[in-house]
Design a protein around this motif. Structure first.
Motif, PDB file in Angstrom:
ATOM      1  N   PHE A  78      -6.690   5.584   4.593  1.00 21.29           N
ATOM      2  CA  PHE A  78      -6.885   6.983   4.211  1.00 21.29           C
ATOM      3  C   PHE A  78      -6.152   7.298   2.907  1.00 21.29           C
ATOM      4  N   TRP A  79      -4.950   6.725   2.713  1.00 23.65           N
ATOM      5  CA  TRP A  79      -4.232   6.935   1.445  1.00 23.65           C
ATOM      6  C   TRP A  79      -5.049   6.398   0.277  1.00 23.65           C
ATOM      7  N   LEU A  80      -5.680   5.242   0.478  1.00 20.27           N
ATOM      8  CA  LEU A  80      -6.500   4.681  -0.594  1.00 20.27           C
ATOM      9  C   LEU A  80      -7.695   5.579  -0.888  1.00 20.27           C
ATOM     10  N   ALA A  81      -8.347   6.080   0.152  1.00 19.95           N
ATOM     11  CA  ALA A  81      -9.482   6.983  -0.062  1.00 19.95           C
ATOM     12  C   ALA A  81      -9.049   8.210  -0.851  1.00 19.95           C
ATOM     13  N   GLU A  82      -7.910   8.780  -0.499  1.00 24.83           N
ATOM     14  CA  GLU A  82      -7.419   9.960  -1.219  1.00 24.83           C
ATOM     15  C   GLU A  82      -7.072   9.619  -2.663  1.00 24.83           C
ATOM     16  N   SER A  83      -6.435   8.474  -2.877  1.00 27.21           N
ATOM     17  CA  SER A  83      -6.071   8.075  -4.240  1.00 27.21           C
ATOM     18  C   SER A  83      -7.308   7.844  -5.096  1.00 27.21           C
ATOM     19  N   LEU A  84      -8.345   7.244  -4.523  1.00 28.25           N
ATOM     20  CA  LEU A  84      -9.587   7.049  -5.261  1.00 28.25           C
ATOM     21  C   LEU A  84     -10.177   8.387  -5.691  1.00 28.25           C
ATOM     22  N   ALA A  85     -10.162   9.360  -4.797  1.00 28.46           N
ATOM     23  CA  ALA A  85     -10.696  10.679  -5.136  1.00 28.46           C
ATOM     24  C   ALA A  85      -9.874  11.343  -6.227  1.00 28.46           C
ATOM     25  N   ARG A  86      -8.566  11.197  -6.159  1.00 23.42           N
ATOM     26  CA  ARG A  86      -7.689  11.853  -7.130  1.00 23.42           C
ATOM     27  C   ARG A  86      -7.781  11.217  -8.517  1.00 23.42           C
ATOM     28  N   THR A  87      -8.273  10.000  -8.588  1.00 27.45           N
ATOM     29  CA  THR A  87      -8.386   9.326  -9.891  1.00 27.45           C
ATOM     30  C   THR A  87      -9.833   9.251 -10.365  1.00 27.45           C
ATOM     31  N   GLY A  88     -10.694  10.054  -9.789  1.00 27.99           N
ATOM     32  CA  GLY A  88     -12.056  10.173 -10.300  1.00 27.99           C
ATOM     33  C   GLY A  88     -13.102   9.293  -9.663  1.00 27.99           C
TER      34      GLY A  88
ATOM     35  N   ALA B  90       0.819  -1.215   0.000  1.00 25.14           N
ATOM     36  CA  ALA B  90       0.000   0.000   0.000  1.00 25.14           C
ATOM     37  C   ALA B  90       0.850   1.262   0.000  1.00 25.14           C
ATOM     38  N   ALA B  91       2.125   1.162   0.366  1.00 23.14           N
ATOM     39  CA  ALA B  91       2.986   2.344   0.397  1.00 23.14           C
ATOM     40  C   ALA B  91       3.194   2.948  -0.979  1.00 23.14           C
ATOM     41  N   VAL B  92       3.002   2.167  -2.063  1.00 23.04           N
ATOM     42  CA  VAL B  92       3.176   2.762  -3.392  1.00 23.04           C
ATOM     43  C   VAL B  92       2.106   3.818  -3.654  1.00 23.04           C
ATOM     44  N   LEU B  93       1.040   3.835  -2.860  1.00 25.41           N
ATOM     45  CA  LEU B  93       0.063   4.906  -2.978  1.00 25.41           C
ATOM     46  C   LEU B  93       0.706   6.263  -2.713  1.00 25.41           C
ATOM     47  N   LEU B  94       1.753   6.280  -1.891  1.00 25.56           N
ATOM     48  CA  LEU B  94       2.438   7.545  -1.628  1.00 25.56           C
ATOM     49  C   LEU B  94       3.111   8.075  -2.886  1.00 25.56           C
ATOM     50  N   GLY B  95       3.593   7.170  -3.735  1.00 22.73           N
ATOM     51  CA  GLY B  95       4.128   7.612  -5.006  1.00 22.73           C
ATOM     52  C   GLY B  95       3.084   8.378  -5.799  1.00 22.73           C
ATOM     53  N   HIS B  96       1.866   7.845  -5.801  1.00 25.08           N
ATOM     54  CA  HIS B  96       0.775   8.523  -6.489  1.00 25.08           C
ATOM     55  C   HIS B  96       0.458   9.858  -5.834  1.00 25.08           C
ATOM     56  N   LEU B  97       0.352   9.888  -4.512  1.00 23.01           N
ATOM     57  CA  LEU B  97      -0.035  11.114  -3.821  1.00 23.01           C
ATOM     58  C   LEU B  97       1.015  12.202  -3.945  1.00 23.01           C
ATOM     59  N   TYR B  98       2.288  11.817  -4.068  1.00 25.58           N
ATOM     60  CA  TYR B  98       3.362  12.803  -4.208  1.00 25.58           C
ATOM     61  C   TYR B  98       3.721  13.094  -5.663  1.00 25.58           C
ATOM     62  N   GLY B  99       2.990  12.494  -6.593  1.00 28.40           N
ATOM     63  CA  GLY B  99       3.154  12.872  -7.991  1.00 28.40           C
ATOM     64  C   GLY B  99       4.226  12.125  -8.746  1.00 28.40           C
ATOM     65  N   TYR B 100       4.515  10.880  -8.354  1.00 26.79           N
ATOM     66  CA  TYR B 100       5.459  10.087  -9.151  1.00 26.79           C
ATOM     67  C   TYR B 100       4.970  10.054 -10.598  1.00 26.79           C
TER      68      TYR B 100
END
Length: 619
Positions: A547-557, A492-502
């Motif tokens: 919470f990271w997953l919830a944020e990632s879901l929102a950021r991807t529509g 699940a830590a790879v979600l941080l890559g998404h949240l930080y704009g990898y």
């Protein structure tokens, strides 16, 4: 539990208690609320027992440690001596706890606080106040203070000064001042008392503390005034926060909890106020979290900036710059609250919460290599520069040197964000954060905020990292970025890559979010990773990942899905809106240290992102 709209209701205990309802001396970790004054913090259970308090500072040895050893740890109890029901809350906009005990003979209310001080007057160095008010009828109560200095290793002497009981050990001293709370009785181990409080009457217990300085015995009027002033100070601070989005009460409680983790003398933010609360009951995953992790830095600064806390953001950033300078250009995983970089790990002789050994002080993870810290630090500096519009020349030089180092070290294996105590490997999330470090360094250089003499090298290394990730860290079979090259394990830590704009392949990142949602999520709970980590036993669900997953879901529509998950997560707090590190998905019990800063930071970040996405959709 809190309600789904983020407004924790006052929780009422449905079962009468004839005393503390404990199993072998312990209560569920869900039953704890936290107090704090910017220097130390305390845990108070629903039954009125204060089971954790370190003095003089948050990372000092415990004086009350019953949460880790019910028999030998020490505590401060205060409760009716007849069966009762309990309801409690934080006073709105404060970190002052109000607990109401209802009995067959009447009702009393206890207000607990670690007081905030006016430095212009002579006051105790640290002060705990417990005000008891009679609301109806007459209620018999009992109290007991059992201090155990130095994690119970120091011999305690109890004497009287000017008639006031005082416990001392070495250079530490605390007094127990009682007004209308019965005559204190002293023995060799404790100070105790009992009294009956009638409607309209008010009792007060004060515990001033001193370390290497004179012990100030306060007057009752001064204590009452400080308690009222503490409530007012907290409300003023909370009222200045601008957040008005969805889940406002959950966000504000998380921010208030975060404020309790700020060590005011330095500006550092602790990961939690406790040590060694287990990630599995009876297990060995028991760590000391009373330090500041670089891992949390970008979320911390973002929360302060988003929620109108510029003073806290500035203090935290400069503490981080000071602490990291001591190990520059290499980064420690964590630093002490005073900025020190040595945290030797030791084991206490205590039995541990519900017999979960070992009980540790210090944290050996400080010696690990965790490459993600470079990305976190650079992201933090990038955010700070965006808010301030500039960087100090020395900081700018150090950041450029840090980017130079990342160009080399990104190819090394490391322990990863989860601090596994098994041989290092090439974790995908670590590589993503190295990419973030170089990407942010390049942006800062292009804007003239840090030296750009090595910009071509940073860009080339950033491209090499992306090639490594895309060619070796994505599994076509799992349709996901995996935990490490050649592995089928998810992380699940790879979600941080998404949240930080990898800046990898967008389709792959969306597929990864779907895979994590499908394979690591169970209801609202998200496991940290699949596969082994070199430690025996298991653990609960790591709340930040949800919470990271919830944020990632929102950021991807996937906004509706994000809102649904967020509603569930907000409902998982305890009755006063706090979160631990983990939750047992089967029982709902809290696990790990608490209150966990990263859980609250992840809640704030997700709430802000989902609110922003909702506004964008509505346009």
């Amino acid at each position: 539990m809190g309600t789904s709209n983020g407004s924790p209701e006052t929780a009422i205990d449905p079962v009468p208690s004839a005393g503390r309802r404990r199993t072998r001396g312990y209560v569920s970790l869900r039953e704890y609320a936290v107090l704090g004054d910017g220097r130390t913090a305390a845990l108070v259970a629903r039954d009125g027992s204060m089971d954790w308090l370190c003095l003089p500072d948050l990372d000092s040895p415990a004086v009350f440690g019953a949460v880790l050893d019910a028999a030998r740890g020490g505590r401060f109890t205060l409760e009716p001596s007849v069966p009762y029901r309990v309801e409690r809350r934080y006073l709105p906009g404060t970190n002052v706890l109000e607990t109401t005990f209802r009995t067959s003979t009447g009702t009393v209310r206890i207000t607990d606080a670690l007081t905030l001080h006016d430095d212009a007057t002579l006051t105790p160095a640290r002060e705990l106040l417990r005000r008891v008010e009679g609301l109806s009828g007459c209620v018999p109560l009992r109290w007991s203070v059992t201090p155990r200095f130095g994690y119970g290793t120091h011999r305690t002497r109890i004497t009287r000064r000017a008639g006031v009981p005082v416990a001392t050990a070495g250079r530490d001293a605390l007094a127990i001042c009682a007004w209308e709370a019965g005559e204190p009785v002293c023995d060799s181990n404790a100070v105790s008392g009992h009294f009956t409080l009638a409607e309209g009457r008010r009792a007060l217990l004060a515990m001033p503390f001193a370390h290497q300085e004179p012990l100030v015995l306060p007057a009752r009027s001064e204590c009452e005034a400080r308690l009222d002033a503490t409530c007012a100070a907290w409300r003023r601070w909370a009222d200045d926060r601008p957040y008005t989005g969805r889940w406002r009460q959950a966000v504000m409680r998380s921010l208030l909890a975060l404020k309790l983790l700020v060590y005011a003398p330095s500006g550092a933010v602790a990961a939690a106020v406790t040590t060694s609360l287990p990630e599995e009951i009876g297990g060995e995953r028991n760590w000391d979290y009373r330090f500041s992790w670089v891992r949390d830095s970008a979320f911390t600064l973002a929360a302060f900036l988003r929620l109108g806390c510029p003073a806290e953001a500035h203090a935290y950033f400069w503490w981080l710059m000071h602490a990291s300078q001591l190990t520059h250009p290499r980064m420690n995983v964590l630093y002490r609250l005073d900025g020190g970089h040595r945290t030797p790990e030791k084991t206490l002789s205590w039995e541990g919460y519900r017999h979960s050994e070992p009980v540790r002080t210090g944290n050996a993870a400080v010696a690990q290599v965790q490459l993600d810290t470079y990305g976190e630090l650079m992201q933090t500096a990038w955010q700070y520069a965006g808010a301030a519009g500039r960087l100090d020349a020395d900081v700018a030089r150090r950041l450029a040197e840090l980017a130079d180092l990342v160009c080399t070290v990104w190819q090394e294996p490391d322990a990863g964000i989860w601090e596994v105590r098994s041989p290092p490997r090439h974790f995908t999330q670590s590589k993503m954060m190295c990419w973030v470090a170089l990407d942010r360094a390049a942006d800062l250089a292009q804007r003239g905020l840090i030296p750009d003499r090595h910009l071509p090298r940073w860009n080339a290394a950033r491209d090499d990292i992306a090639e490594f990730i895309e060619n070796r860290c994505f599994s076509a079979d799992r349709d996901s970025y995996v935990r490490s090259p050649g592995s089928d394990d998810l992380d699940a830590a790879v979600l941080l890559g998404h949240l930080y704009g990898y800046g990898g392949d967008d389709h792959r990142m969306r597929a990864t979010i779907s895979a994590l949602d499908r394979d690591l999520r169970h209801g609202p709970y998200v496991d940290r990773y699949s596969g082994e980590d070199g430690l025996a036993g298991g653990e609960g669900a790591f709340l930040a990942c949800s919470f990271w997953l919830a944020e990632s879901l929102a950021r991807t529509g996937s906004l509706a899905q994000a809102v649904e998950l967020m509603d569930e997560l907000v409902g998982l707090s305890n009755d006063v809106g706090l979160y631990s590190e983990e939750i047992d998905p089967v029982t709902g019990d809290f696990l790990g240290n608490l209150p966990q800063g990263l859980s609250h930071l992840a809640l704030i970040s997700a709430a802000c992102a989902i609110t922003a996405a909702s506004k964008d959709t509505a346009r």
